[in-house]
Design a protein around this motif. Sequence first.
Motif, PDB file in Angstrom:
ATOM      1  N   VAL A   9       3.772  10.997  -9.636  1.00 21.40           N
ATOM      2  CA  VAL A   9       2.585  11.254  -8.829  1.00 21.40           C
ATOM      3  C   VAL A   9       1.625  10.067  -8.842  1.00 21.40           C
ATOM      4  CG1 VAL A   9       0.607  12.784  -8.526  1.00 21.40           C
ATOM      5  CG2 VAL A   9       2.816  13.721  -9.210  1.00 21.40           C
ATOM      6  N   LEU A  10       1.385   9.486  -9.989  1.00 20.36           N
ATOM      7  CA  LEU A  10       0.419   8.393 -10.097  1.00 20.36           C
ATOM      8  C   LEU A  10       0.717   7.228  -9.153  1.00 20.36           C
ATOM      9  CD1 LEU A  10      -2.179   7.654 -11.536  1.00 20.36           C
ATOM     10  CD2 LEU A  10      -0.817   6.575 -13.306  1.00 20.36           C
ATOM     11  N   PRO A  11       1.964   6.780  -9.023  1.00 19.21           N
ATOM     12  CA  PRO A  11       2.225   5.697  -8.059  1.00 19.21           C
ATOM     13  C   PRO A  11       1.893   6.096  -6.615  1.00 19.21           C
ATOM     14  CG  PRO A  11       4.061   5.897  -9.587  1.00 19.21           C
ATOM     15  CD  PRO A  11       3.159   7.064  -9.838  1.00 19.21           C
ATOM     16  N   VAL A  12       2.184   7.330  -6.257  1.00 17.13           N
ATOM     17  CA  VAL A  12       1.864   7.793  -4.905  1.00 17.13           C
ATOM     18  C   VAL A  12       0.355   7.843  -4.707  1.00 17.13           C
ATOM     19  CG1 VAL A  12       2.047   9.752  -3.311  1.00 17.13           C
ATOM     20  CG2 VAL A  12       4.020   9.070  -4.684  1.00 17.13           C
ATOM     21  N   VAL A  13      -0.370   8.356  -5.698  1.00 17.00           N
ATOM     22  CA  VAL A  13      -1.829   8.410  -5.629  1.00 17.00           C
ATOM     23  C   VAL A  13      -2.402   6.993  -5.535  1.00 17.00           C
ATOM     24  CG1 VAL A  13      -3.912   8.981  -6.945  1.00 17.00           C
ATOM     25  CG2 VAL A  13      -2.068  10.646  -6.758  1.00 17.00           C
ATOM     26  N   ALA A  14      -1.837   6.061  -6.290  1.00 21.29           N
ATOM     27  CA  ALA A  14      -2.316   4.676  -6.254  1.00 21.29           C
ATOM     28  C   ALA A  14      -2.155   4.066  -4.863  1.00 21.29           C
ATOM     29  CB  ALA A  14      -1.576   3.839  -7.296  1.00 21.29           C
ATOM     30  N   VAL A  15      -1.012   4.284  -4.244  1.00 17.97           N
ATOM     31  CA  VAL A  15      -0.778   3.732  -2.901  1.00 17.97           C
ATOM     32  C   VAL A  15      -1.675   4.412  -1.880  1.00 17.97           C
ATOM     33  CG1 VAL A  15       0.929   3.528  -1.044  1.00 17.97           C
ATOM     34  CG2 VAL A  15       1.571   2.974  -3.397  1.00 17.97           C
ATOM     35  N   LEU A  16      -1.788   5.737  -1.934  1.00 22.43           N
ATOM     36  CA  LEU A  16      -2.670   6.443  -1.007  1.00 22.43           C
ATOM     37  C   LEU A  16      -4.124   6.015  -1.180  1.00 22.43           C
ATOM     38  CD1 LEU A  16      -1.224  10.082  -1.039  1.00 22.43           C
ATOM     39  CD2 LEU A  16      -1.129   8.409   0.819  1.00 22.43           C
ATOM     40  N   SER A  17      -4.547   5.824  -2.417  1.00 23.67           N
ATOM     41  CA  SER A  17      -5.911   5.362  -2.683  1.00 23.67           C
ATOM     42  C   SER A  17      -6.151   3.996  -2.061  1.00 23.67           C
ATOM     43  CB  SER A  17      -6.168   5.292  -4.194  1.00 23.67           C
ATOM     44  OG  SER A  17      -6.045   6.557  -4.778  1.00 23.67           O
ATOM     45  N   LEU A  18      -5.160   3.135  -2.171  1.00 25.92           N
ATOM     46  CA  LEU A  18      -5.279   1.807  -1.569  1.00 25.92           C
ATOM     47  C   LEU A  18      -5.391   1.898  -0.052  1.00 25.92           C
ATOM     48  CD1 LEU A  18      -5.336  -1.224  -2.095  1.00 25.92           C
ATOM     49  CD2 LEU A  18      -2.842  -1.221  -1.892  1.00 25.92           C
ATOM     50  N   LEU A  19      -4.596   2.768   0.550  1.00 25.81           N
ATOM     51  CA  LEU A  19      -4.657   2.944   2.000  1.00 25.81           C
ATOM     52  C   LEU A  19      -6.005   3.498   2.448  1.00 25.81           C
ATOM     53  CD1 LEU A  19      -1.082   4.344   2.733  1.00 25.81           C
ATOM     54  CD2 LEU A  19      -1.950   2.038   3.208  1.00 25.81           C
ATOM     55  N   VAL A  20      -6.573   4.387   1.655  1.00 24.30           N
ATOM     56  CA  VAL A  20      -7.899   4.925   1.978  1.00 24.30           C
ATOM     57  C   VAL A  20      -8.970   3.864   1.745  1.00 24.30           C
ATOM     58  CG1 VAL A  20      -9.638   6.633   1.291  1.00 24.30           C
ATOM     59  CG2 VAL A  20      -7.243   7.318   1.541  1.00 24.30           C
ATOM     60  N   TYR A  21      -8.808   3.067   0.690  1.00 28.56           N
ATOM     61  CA  TYR A  21      -9.850   2.093   0.334  1.00 28.56           C
ATOM     62  C   TYR A  21      -9.895   0.863   1.240  1.00 28.56           C
ATOM     63  CZ  TYR A  21     -12.887  -1.016  -2.176  1.00 28.56           C
ATOM     64  OH  TYR A  21     -13.911  -1.859  -2.493  1.00 28.56           O
ATOM     65  N   LEU A  22      -8.783   0.461   1.798  1.00 32.07           N
ATOM     66  CA  LEU A  22      -8.780  -0.761   2.612  1.00 32.07           C
ATOM     67  C   LEU A  22      -9.816  -0.747   3.738  1.00 32.07           C
ATOM     68  CD1 LEU A  22      -5.017  -1.768   2.705  1.00 32.07           C
ATOM     69  CD2 LEU A  22      -6.907  -2.948   1.571  1.00 32.07           C
ATOM     70  N   PRO A  23      -9.926   0.311   4.539  1.00 31.30           N
ATOM     71  CA  PRO A  23     -10.979   0.299   5.566  1.00 31.30           C
ATOM     72  C   PRO A  23     -12.386   0.279   4.959  1.00 31.30           C
ATOM     73  CG  PRO A  23      -9.442   2.121   5.937  1.00 31.30           C
ATOM     74  CD  PRO A  23      -9.053   1.467   4.665  1.00 31.30           C
ATOM     75  N   ILE A  24     -12.573   0.963   3.834  1.00 34.14           N
ATOM     76  CA  ILE A  24     -13.874   0.955   3.161  1.00 34.14           C
ATOM     77  C   ILE A  24     -14.206  -0.456   2.698  1.00 34.14           C
ATOM     78  CG2 ILE A  24     -15.137   1.801   1.133  1.00 34.14           C
ATOM     79  CD1 ILE A  24     -13.433   4.386   1.398  1.00 34.14           C
ATOM     80  N   PHE A  25     -13.210  -1.131   2.136  1.00 35.50           N
ATOM     81  CA  PHE A  25     -13.382  -2.509   1.692  1.00 35.50           C
ATOM     82  C   PHE A  25     -13.809  -3.397   2.847  1.00 35.50           C
ATOM     83  CE2 PHE A  25     -11.470  -6.753   1.378  1.00 35.50           C
ATOM     84  CZ  PHE A  25     -12.128  -7.239   0.252  1.00 35.50           C
ATOM     85  N   CYS A  26     -13.132  -3.280   3.977  1.00 34.57           N
ATOM     86  CA  CYS A  26     -13.450  -4.127   5.143  1.00 34.57           C
ATOM     87  C   CYS A  26     -14.859  -3.860   5.663  1.00 34.57           C
ATOM     88  CB  CYS A  26     -12.424  -3.908   6.252  1.00 34.57           C
ATOM     89  SG  CYS A  26     -10.785  -4.498   5.810  1.00 34.57           S
ATOM     90  N   ILE A  27     -15.242  -2.598   5.726  1.00 27.91           N
ATOM     91  CA  ILE A  27     -16.588  -2.253   6.197  1.00 27.91           C
ATOM     92  C   ILE A  27     -17.643  -2.769   5.229  1.00 27.91           C
ATOM     93  CG2 ILE A  27     -18.168  -0.314   6.600  1.00 27.91           C
ATOM     94  CD1 ILE A  27     -15.666   1.214   7.670  1.00 27.91           C
ATOM     95  N   ASN A  28     -17.421  -2.568   3.932  1.00 31.72           N
ATOM     96  CA  ASN A  28     -18.383  -3.035   2.934  1.00 31.72           C
ATOM     97  C   ASN A  28     -18.475  -4.551   2.899  1.00 31.72           C
ATOM     98  OD1 ASN A  28     -19.415  -0.625   2.020  1.00 31.72           O
ATOM     99  ND2 ASN A  28     -17.903  -0.407   0.392  1.00 31.72           N
TER     100      ASN A  28
END
Length: 185
Positions: A9-28
């Motif tokens: 589960v942790l690897p899947v959560v890590a990848v999903l978190s990255l996918l969610v965070y990338l747009p936040i990173f770009c906006i910030n």
Amino acid sequence: MIIYYLLMVLPVVAVLSLLVYLPIFCINKKKHGKRPFVRHLVIYALIGVVLSILYATILIDGINITFHPGYHLLNLIPFVWVKETYEMGAARMVEQLLMNIVMLIPLGFILPIVFPSLRQWWKTGLCIMVFILCIEVFQYFIGRSADIDDLIMNTLGGLIGYAIMKLCNRCFGRKTWWKNICSMI
């Protein structure tokens, strides 16, 4: 169960978190410019914590998508587990109560770090309580139990996490790395 979570589960959560965070990173980045790496890491960790909680509370046993499950278990009587241990037994009930507390400690720790507006205990507690209430209501409609004791224990865990964050703030408040972690978004 912990090994399954760490390996599957942790690897899947890590990848999903990255996918969610990338747009936040770009906006910030566009809005605030360059931020310390540890600040990005903390926001990424918050996303991972939220996704992990959602997995543990909603997805771990699957979802009955029909929203017409065979049973609905609703407990609105606080601390009913003191008198009744249901069919799971006292040891399993205590284990479940402790896991409900431990599961929310990371969220209580990280929320006020990421969101400065939540740096008062009652605001963090209220935010966590609303989040868990939404999960409990959703669980009821997907054929899982909704329990006031889960809400109480999860909120308690979140407040313990908040207390740990305040202790860290007291111990490390003057350190540059801690200031970078707690900086405004």
